[in-house]
Design a protein around this motif. Structure first.
Motif, PDB file in Angstrom:
ATOM      1  N   MET A 193      -5.763  -9.264   8.507  1.00 60.74           N
ATOM      2  CA  MET A 193      -6.029  -8.564   7.250  1.00 60.74           C
ATOM      3  C   MET A 193      -5.449  -9.373   6.084  1.00 60.74           C
ATOM      4  SD  MET A 193      -4.880  -4.749   6.038  1.00 60.74           S
ATOM      5  CE  MET A 193      -3.222  -5.274   5.601  1.00 60.74           C
ATOM      6  N   LEU A 194      -6.249  -9.572   5.041  1.00 62.45           N
ATOM      7  CA  LEU A 194      -5.782 -10.307   3.869  1.00 62.45           C
ATOM      8  C   LEU A 194      -4.891  -9.430   3.002  1.00 62.45           C
ATOM      9  CD1 LEU A 194      -9.036 -12.228   2.910  1.00 62.45           C
ATOM     10  CD2 LEU A 194      -7.003 -13.119   4.062  1.00 62.45           C
ATOM     11  N   HIS A 195      -3.918 -10.065   2.363  1.00 64.12           N
ATOM     12  CA  HIS A 195      -2.914  -9.341   1.583  1.00 64.12           C
ATOM     13  C   HIS A 195      -3.340  -9.146   0.128  1.00 64.12           C
ATOM     14  CE1 HIS A 195       0.344  -9.166   4.498  1.00 64.12           C
ATOM     15  NE2 HIS A 195       0.108 -10.423   4.837  1.00 64.12           N
ATOM     16  N   ARG A 196      -2.703  -8.176  -0.474  1.00 64.80           N
ATOM     17  CA  ARG A 196      -2.647  -8.062  -1.938  1.00 64.80           C
ATOM     18  C   ARG A 196      -1.251  -8.551  -2.329  1.00 64.80           C
ATOM     19  NH1 ARG A 196      -6.292  -5.137  -4.558  1.00 64.80           N
ATOM     20  NH2 ARG A 196      -4.781  -4.522  -6.142  1.00 64.80           N
ATOM     21  N   THR A 197      -1.203  -9.666  -3.013  1.00 66.31           N
ATOM     22  CA  THR A 197       0.060 -10.425  -3.137  1.00 66.31           C
ATOM     23  C   THR A 197       0.525 -10.549  -4.575  1.00 66.31           C
ATOM     24  OG1 THR A 197      -0.446 -11.724  -1.156  1.00 66.31           O
ATOM     25  CG2 THR A 197       1.128 -12.674  -2.691  1.00 66.31           C
ATOM     26  N   ILE A 198       1.816 -10.339  -4.762  1.00 69.34           N
ATOM     27  CA  ILE A 198       2.499 -10.805  -5.976  1.00 69.34           C
ATOM     28  C   ILE A 198       3.127 -12.152  -5.637  1.00 69.34           C
ATOM     29  CG2 ILE A 198       4.535 -10.517  -7.451  1.00 69.34           C
ATOM     30  CD1 ILE A 198       4.019  -7.550  -7.533  1.00 69.34           C
ATOM     31  N   HIS A 199       2.691 -13.214  -6.328  1.00 63.66           N
ATOM     32  CA  HIS A 199       3.399 -14.481  -6.199  1.00 63.66           C
ATOM     33  C   HIS A 199       4.423 -14.547  -7.310  1.00 63.66           C
ATOM     34  CE1 HIS A 199       4.559 -18.539  -5.429  1.00 63.66           C
ATOM     35  NE2 HIS A 199       4.371 -18.830  -6.708  1.00 63.66           N
ATOM     36  N   LEU A 200       5.679 -14.616  -6.916  1.00 66.85           N
ATOM     37  CA  LEU A 200       6.782 -14.555  -7.866  1.00 66.85           C
ATOM     38  C   LEU A 200       7.261 -15.968  -8.191  1.00 66.85           C
ATOM     39  CD1 LEU A 200       8.368 -12.270  -9.232  1.00 66.85           C
ATOM     40  CD2 LEU A 200       9.978 -12.354  -7.322  1.00 66.85           C
ATOM     41  N   PHE A 201       6.951 -16.434  -9.390  1.00 69.82           N
ATOM     42  CA  PHE A 201       7.508 -17.715  -9.846  1.00 69.82           C
ATOM     43  C   PHE A 201       8.971 -17.504 -10.214  1.00 69.82           C
ATOM     44  CE2 PHE A 201       2.986 -18.443 -10.694  1.00 69.82           C
ATOM     45  CZ  PHE A 201       2.814 -19.749 -10.261  1.00 69.82           C
ATOM     46  N   ARG A 202       9.813 -18.401  -9.763  1.00 67.37           N
ATOM     47  CA  ARG A 202      11.211 -18.365 -10.189  1.00 67.37           C
ATOM     48  C   ARG A 202      11.559 -19.687 -10.877  1.00 67.37           C
ATOM     49  NH1 ARG A 202      15.063 -15.783  -5.660  1.00 67.37           N
ATOM     50  NH2 ARG A 202      14.306 -17.461  -4.303  1.00 67.37           N
TER      51      ARG A 202
ATOM     52  N   ASP B  59       7.997  -0.891  -9.445  1.00 63.66           N
ATOM     53  CA  ASP B  59       6.929  -0.298 -10.242  1.00 63.66           C
ATOM     54  C   ASP B  59       5.579  -0.936  -9.908  1.00 63.66           C
ATOM     55  OD1 ASP B  59       5.578   1.138 -12.189  1.00 63.66           O
ATOM     56  OD2 ASP B  59       6.118  -0.266 -13.791  1.00 63.66           O
ATOM     57  N   HIS B  60       5.527  -2.266  -9.883  1.00 67.59           N
ATOM     58  CA  HIS B  60       4.237  -2.942  -9.769  1.00 67.59           C
ATOM     59  C   HIS B  60       3.758  -3.071  -8.329  1.00 67.59           C
ATOM     60  CE1 HIS B  60       5.422  -3.898 -13.889  1.00 67.59           C
ATOM     61  NE2 HIS B  60       4.133  -4.023 -14.110  1.00 67.59           N
ATOM     62  N   ILE B  61       4.649  -2.997  -7.367  1.00 72.58           N
ATOM     63  CA  ILE B  61       4.219  -2.978  -5.970  1.00 72.58           C
ATOM     64  C   ILE B  61       3.440  -1.703  -5.683  1.00 72.58           C
ATOM     65  CG2 ILE B  61       5.149  -2.630  -3.643  1.00 72.58           C
ATOM     66  CD1 ILE B  61       7.240  -4.874  -4.510  1.00 72.58           C
ATOM     67  N   ARG B  62       3.907  -0.607  -6.223  1.00 71.07           N
ATOM     68  CA  ARG B  62       3.188   0.659  -6.051  1.00 71.07           C
ATOM     69  C   ARG B  62       1.897   0.667  -6.873  1.00 71.07           C
ATOM     70  NH1 ARG B  62       8.668   3.064  -6.606  1.00 71.07           N
ATOM     71  NH2 ARG B  62       9.347   3.765  -4.542  1.00 71.07           N
ATOM     72  N   LYS B  63       2.000   0.202  -8.119  1.00 64.76           N
ATOM     73  CA  LYS B  63       0.868   0.250  -9.040  1.00 64.76           C
ATOM     74  C   LYS B  63      -0.300  -0.607  -8.553  1.00 64.76           C
ATOM     75  CE  LYS B  63       2.120   0.237 -13.316  1.00 64.76           C
ATOM     76  NZ  LYS B  63       2.611  -0.214 -14.638  1.00 64.76           N
ATOM     77  N   TRP B  64       0.015  -1.746  -7.943  1.00 65.90           N
ATOM     78  CA  TRP B  64      -1.042  -2.693  -7.543  1.00 65.90           C
ATOM     79  C   TRP B  64      -1.295  -2.688  -6.026  1.00 65.90           C
ATOM     80  CZ3 TRP B  64       1.573  -7.175 -10.746  1.00 65.90           C
ATOM     81  CH2 TRP B  64       1.349  -6.946 -12.118  1.00 65.90           C
ATOM     82  N   ASN B  65      -0.662  -1.763  -5.305  1.00 65.17           N
ATOM     83  CA  ASN B  65      -0.838  -1.660  -3.849  1.00 65.17           C
ATOM     84  C   ASN B  65      -0.541  -2.990  -3.147  1.00 65.17           C
ATOM     85  OD1 ASN B  65      -1.748   1.094  -3.916  1.00 65.17           O
ATOM     86  ND2 ASN B  65      -3.729   0.338  -4.675  1.00 65.17           N
ATOM     87  N   ILE B  66       0.604  -3.549  -3.454  1.00 64.74           N
ATOM     88  CA  ILE B  66       0.984  -4.870  -2.957  1.00 64.74           C
ATOM     89  C   ILE B  66       1.421  -4.787  -1.497  1.00 64.74           C
ATOM     90  CG2 ILE B  66       2.683  -6.739  -3.213  1.00 64.74           C
ATOM     91  CD1 ILE B  66       0.453  -6.672  -5.353  1.00 64.74           C
ATOM     92  N   THR B  67       0.943  -5.751  -0.691  1.00 66.11           N
ATOM     93  CA  THR B  67       1.347  -5.831   0.724  1.00 66.11           C
ATOM     94  C   THR B  67       2.163  -7.090   1.026  1.00 66.11           C
ATOM     95  OG1 THR B  67      -0.705  -6.970   1.345  1.00 66.11           O
ATOM     96  CG2 THR B  67      -0.705  -4.548   1.426  1.00 66.11           C
TER      97      THR B  67
END
Length: 524
Positions: A1-10, A87-95
């Motif tokens: 299954m493909l993810h819904r991803t936040i890529h976090l730049f640091r 906040d944004h993990i819930r808002k964007w349904n991040i996996t």
């Protein structure tokens, strides 16, 4: 299954050689490229000053533009890390959350908190190393679990590991087309802030512009001169040239706008085509290995950026003198060479590595005997947890460097490479009318000559705050005593090749020994 991803730049504010971003694109149906601008974290943990703030914002704007050319965008969300993510993990349904792996304790703690949050909210976390040539943990493992504390030992461990991993392929528009991009409205909502939005003075601009685009352009400019690359030896560069005599790439490595692996392998290709080339530690590749050495030691040394509780650092009773420290910081020492360097640092956020040596030695073991802790972080564009502290320990002879009798003269050092004083005239215009024979020691000019130059010493520019010869000789004896009393700590970072008879008082109040390659390496 493909993810819904936040890529976090640091810190990896780039698209080239970004393995974790590539992995995110390959495993996701939707990708949100995010930079969380946590002002409290950046100020308290990284001590970012105005020049570096502007450099950071320029780098973020450049990253946003480059992402836009590939069909995506950068979302800069202001706020505290955990609250923003919740906040944004819930808002964007991040996996899935992907991020660059870093070795500083505050970044390690952040990643641990994100892992904990993932377990709580049900998303996966992927982090990969790309800010250094090697995963420092591999070096520690090969060395029996502890860091190699000498450069010689470190190079031996690298010989067992082999070459670092090659850079990953460049990203393409096709990579981003496989993922759903953020809604265009989000880009406007979460745009890169302007300096005025953060109450940062727009006048606090360095000649060094931030961003991957600028960093790559500078890299290409240097690599086109292959003769310069192959013959480069760092101690022979000029600290007071009006244009940088080194690469000037360090701010881009520090912020992750440039990949060190890319630079390393580009250099390898040039070296392979040359009949002769310089070698570590003084070559360009050697500078990257010094960077790696300090990263490795810092990753496994408690309290690396301070003296107390740091097991490899000499415990020295430095003087506490706020007035003298302030004079040093604000270019009021009365030594034009030192004050010109500190002025350039404050105005531009960058100084040559030998200039760093001069002002660091002056502050610590050379003249003022004042502690090195928390110095430079706020002013340097290339401020770096590991390199900054490693070099301060080196230059103060608190660790790594053992030929402590070599003390930089604040008069003769600069005069050797810039006898006309052009560097001083640029950064200390109050002294620009002094004849060259007085420019490094204006207090030796007669009263009439000072009037003709339009600068009265003691009135328009200060007298020297110390007698260098007396102060350095006194401090030399203090350092000798400290090292004799803490002999076991001294031995921790002493190379086998170091002279065990170094305590013979070979006073060196000149800059003669800088050409011998035995000076602290700062990746600037």
């Amino acid at each position: 299954m493909l993810h819904r991803t936040i890529h976090l730049f640091r810190k990896e504010l780039r698209l080239h050689d970004n393995p974790v971003l590539l992995a995110a694109l390959e495993s996701s149906e939707a990708l949100y490229p995010v930079y969380i601008l946590d002002r409290a974290f950046l100020t308290s943990s990284m001590h970012i000053g105005a020049l570096r703030w502007n450099f950071l914002l320029q780098s973020l704007e450049d990253l946003h533009k480059n992402l836009g050319q590939l069909g995506s965008c950068l979302l800069v969300i202001q706020g505290e890390y955990e609250l923003v993510l919740r906040d944004h993990i819930r808002k964007w349904n991040i996996t899935q959350v992907t991020l660059d792996a870093e070795m500083e304790p505050f970044y390690k703690e952040m990643e641990a908190n994100i892992q904990r949050l993932g377990a709580e909210l049900g998303f996966e976390v992927l982090s990969l190393v790309s800010h250094s040539l090697y995963n420092t943990q591999r070096i520690l493992d090969v060395n029996g679990g502890s860091p190699p504390l000498t450069y010689k030992r470190f190079l031996h461990i690298l010989s067992l590991l082999g070459d670092p991993e090659v850079p990953v392929r460049n990203l393409t528009a096709e990579d981003f087309q496989r993922c759903r991009a953020p809604d265009p409205g989000l880009a406007e909502c979460y745009r890169v802030p302007l300096p005025v939005d953060l109450k940062i003075s727009p006048e606090s601009l360095s000649p060094w512009r931030g961003g991957e685009t600028e960093g790559l352009q500078r890299l290409e400019q240097h690599l086109t001169d292959q003769g310069w690359v192959t013959s480069f030896t760092k101690p022979r560069t000029i600290p007071n040239s009006l244009l940088p005599s080194t690469t000037g790439l360090s701010p881009y490595f520090s912020m992750g706008c440039l990949s060190v692996r890319t630079f390393f392998y580009r250099l390898s290709n040039i070296y392979a085509q040359a009949k002769h080339h310089s070698l570590p530690p003084v070559s360009l590749q050697g500078q990257l290995l010094w960077r790696e050495f300090f990263y490795t030691v810092a990753s496994a040394t408690p309290n690396f950026t301070q003296m107390a509780g740091n097991p490899i650092c000499l415990q020295i009773c430095w003087y506490k003198d706020a007035e003298r420290l302030h004079k040093w910081k604000t270019a009021q020492t009365g030594f034009p060479w030192i004050d010109a360097i500190m002025t350039q640092l404050r105005q531009e956020g960058w100084i040559h590595h030998l200039a760093r040596h001069a002002v660091a030695c002056f502050l610590t073991r050379g003249d003022l005997w004042i502690s090195w802790e928390e110095v430079f972080e706020e002013l340097l564009l290339d401020a770096d947890y590991s390199i900054n502290a490693g070099n301060w320990m080196w230059l103060s002879a608190s660790a790594f460097f053992h030929q402590y009798t070599r003390i930089f003269c604040p008069v003769r050092f600069g005069k050797r490479t810039d006898p006309q004083g052009d560097y001083i005239r640029k950064y200390l215009p109050i002294l620009k009318n002094f004849p060259s024979k007085y420019i490094y020691e204006p207090w030796t000019a007669s009263e009439e000559e000072q009037k003709q130059a339009g600068c009265i010493i003691g009135q328009d520019y200060p007298f020297p705050m110390v007698n260098h010869k007396e102060a350095s000789e006194h401090n030399l004896q203090l350092m000798k005593q400290v090292r004799e009393e803490q002999h076991k700590t001294v031995q921790l970072t002493r190379d086998d090749a170091d002279d065990p008879m170094e305590i013979k008082v070979k006073r060196d109040h000149s800059e003669e020994n800088i050409s011998k390659g035995k000076v602290a390496r700062t990746a600037e």
